[in-house]
Design an enzyme around this catalytic site. Structure first.
Site, mmCIF file in Angstrom:
data_model
loop_
_atom_site.group_PDB
_atom_site.id
_atom_site.type_symbol
_atom_site.label_atom_id
_atom_site.label_comp_id
_atom_site.label_asym_id
_atom_site.label_seq_id
_atom_site.Cartn_x
_atom_site.Cartn_y
_atom_site.Cartn_z
ATOM 1 N N GLU A 159 -20.475 -20.444 0.253
ATOM 2 C CA GLU A 159 -21.275 -21.662 0.432
ATOM 3 C C GLU A 159 -22.577 -21.565 -0.336
ATOM 4 O O GLU A 159 -23.253 -22.564 -0.547
ATOM 5 C CB GLU A 159 -21.558 -21.908 1.919
ATOM 6 C CG GLU A 159 -20.332 -22.394 2.687
ATOM 7 C CD GLU A 159 -19.671 -23.599 2.056
ATOM 8 O OE1 GLU A 159 -20.337 -24.643 1.940
ATOM 9 O OE2 GLU A 159 -18.492 -23.490 1.664
ATOM 10 N N ARG A 185 -22.072 -19.652 -29.664
ATOM 11 C CA ARG A 185 -21.812 -20.414 -30.885
ATOM 12 C C ARG A 185 -23.091 -20.730 -31.668
ATOM 13 O O ARG A 185 -23.025 -21.112 -32.835
ATOM 14 C CB ARG A 185 -20.994 -21.681 -30.605
ATOM 15 C CG ARG A 185 -21.700 -22.710 -29.781
ATOM 16 C CD ARG A 185 -20.777 -23.865 -29.455
ATOM 17 N NE ARG A 185 -20.504 -24.732 -30.600
ATOM 18 C CZ ARG A 185 -21.379 -25.589 -31.120
ATOM 19 N NH1 ARG A 185 -22.592 -25.694 -30.617
ATOM 20 N NH2 ARG A 185 -21.054 -26.339 -32.151
ATOM 21 N N ASP A 230 -24.662 -30.750 -34.405
ATOM 22 C CA ASP A 230 -24.102 -31.003 -33.080
ATOM 23 C C ASP A 230 -24.681 -32.269 -32.467
ATOM 24 O O ASP A 230 -25.851 -32.560 -32.641
ATOM 25 C CB ASP A 230 -24.468 -29.867 -32.118
ATOM 26 C CG ASP A 230 -23.689 -28.611 -32.408
ATOM 27 O OD1 ASP A 230 -22.731 -28.693 -33.181
ATOM 28 O OD2 ASP A 230 -24.061 -27.560 -31.859
ATOM 29 N N PRO A 239 -24.970 -24.676 -8.253
ATOM 30 C CA PRO A 239 -25.082 -26.138 -8.386
ATOM 31 C C PRO A 239 -26.468 -26.638 -7.973
ATOM 32 O O PRO A 239 -26.833 -27.778 -8.279
ATOM 33 C CB PRO A 239 -23.995 -26.681 -7.453
ATOM 34 C CG PRO A 239 -23.594 -25.542 -6.577
ATOM 35 C CD PRO A 239 -23.928 -24.287 -7.301
HETATM 36 CL CL1 6GU Z 1 -23.503 -23.023 -11.732
HETATM 37 N N1 6GU Z 1 -21.867 -23.310 -9.686
HETATM 38 C C1 6GU Z 1 -21.072 -24.038 -8.877
HETATM 39 N N2 6GU Z 1 -20.455 -23.444 -7.857
HETATM 40 N N3 6GU Z 1 -20.864 -25.341 -9.052
HETATM 41 C C2 6GU Z 1 -21.476 -25.919 -10.087
HETATM 42 C C3 6GU Z 1 -22.310 -25.227 -10.969
HETATM 43 C C4 6GU Z 1 -22.502 -23.901 -10.724
HETATM 44 N N4 6GU Z 1 -22.787 -26.085 -11.879
HETATM 45 C C5 6GU Z 1 -22.248 -27.259 -11.583
HETATM 46 N N5 6GU Z 1 -21.463 -27.178 -10.514
#
Ligand code: 6GU
Length: 247
Positions: free
Chosen positions: A115, A152, A167, A88
């Protein structure tokens, strides 16, 4: 194309890779997947992949040694592999990034967990990607999202079932609405123009619906969309109307 996925939860991918387009793409030979169990690269009796964070705090951190050993094993097979950590904290995945990845021959998608991952892994990966501004329990769903979006776009995968060229995000607009039978469902009718047989009118209507929808739901996309003079005129009229309604 080859897509390798490095994960603590290999079973997570068993069913999704056997369904629908991802399955067909493998059968066609457009892509081959390999799911790699990170624990196969641990060296201790307990197959330890995580440890406590330096500096304290809750949760565990993924250890470097098994991750780096796995990356090295894949790089030894193919030095051109693109190594991507799903986290994230990464840069945002966009359709443009998906196109870039689809042009590469070999991806290694690494699923982060706990974590987080020891930050020094950044010295061993090519990039770090997030799939959006929300937090998942692990990178596995994100790796599937990346794989699906990339596959895709591979030549011959979609065939006539869909045209990647049309798209949303490729055109910079959200997609127009779609309808199929029945003509009326519980009082909700299909727009008349779609039944008219007038192909030019249908095309114009779809374009305008896409613009309306984008203005309503994702106005920030409009500034970067490729709009024709006719599109701009339509958009100007729409904003005029909404300003009259507001005022
Ligand atoms: Cl790549 N990993 C995690 N744990 N949460 C996320 C993510 C990735 N992308 C958005 N939220």
């Amino acid at each position: 194309m080859r897509i390798d996925i490095l994960t603590l939860f290999p079973e997570f991918f068993a069913s999704p890779l056997k369904q629908s387009i991802l399955r067909r793409a493998q059968e066609q030979g457009a892509v081959s997947f390999r799911v790699i169990d990170l624990r196969d690269f641990t060296t201790d009796r307990h197959r330890t992949a995580d440890d406590r964070p330096y500096g304290g705090g809750p949760g565990m951190v993924m250890k470097l040694e098994p991750l780096v050993a796995a990356i090295r094993a894949v790089r030894a097979e193919d030095e051109a592999v693109r190594v991507i950590l799903l986290t994230p904290a990464g840069g945002l995945l966009t359709q443009k990034k998906v196109q870039d990845l689809a042009g590469r021959g070999h991806l290694l998608l690494i699923c982060g967990h706990y974590e987080g991952v020891d930050d020094r892994l950044s010295h061993y990966v090519d990039e770090e990607l997030s799939i959006g501004d929300y937090v998942l329990t692990g990178g596995e769903p994100a790796a599937l999202v990346v794989a699906d979006a990339v596959v895709r776009l591979l030549p011959a995968v979609l065939g006539c079932e869909g045209s990647a060229a049309e798209d949303s995000f490729q055109t910079g607009l959200l997609d127009h609405p779609h309808y199929t039978r029945p003509r009326v469902f519980e009082g909700h009718a299909v727009p008349e123009v779609l039944l008219s047989g007038d192909h030019a009118a249908v095309a114009r209507w779809r374009r305008q619906e896409a613009i309306k929808r984008t203005l309503r739901r994702r106005p920030e996309l409009l500034s970067r969309a490729a709009l024709s003079p006719a599109d701009r005129e339509f958009l100007a009229r729409l904003t005029e109307i909404s300003e009259q309604q507001d005022g």
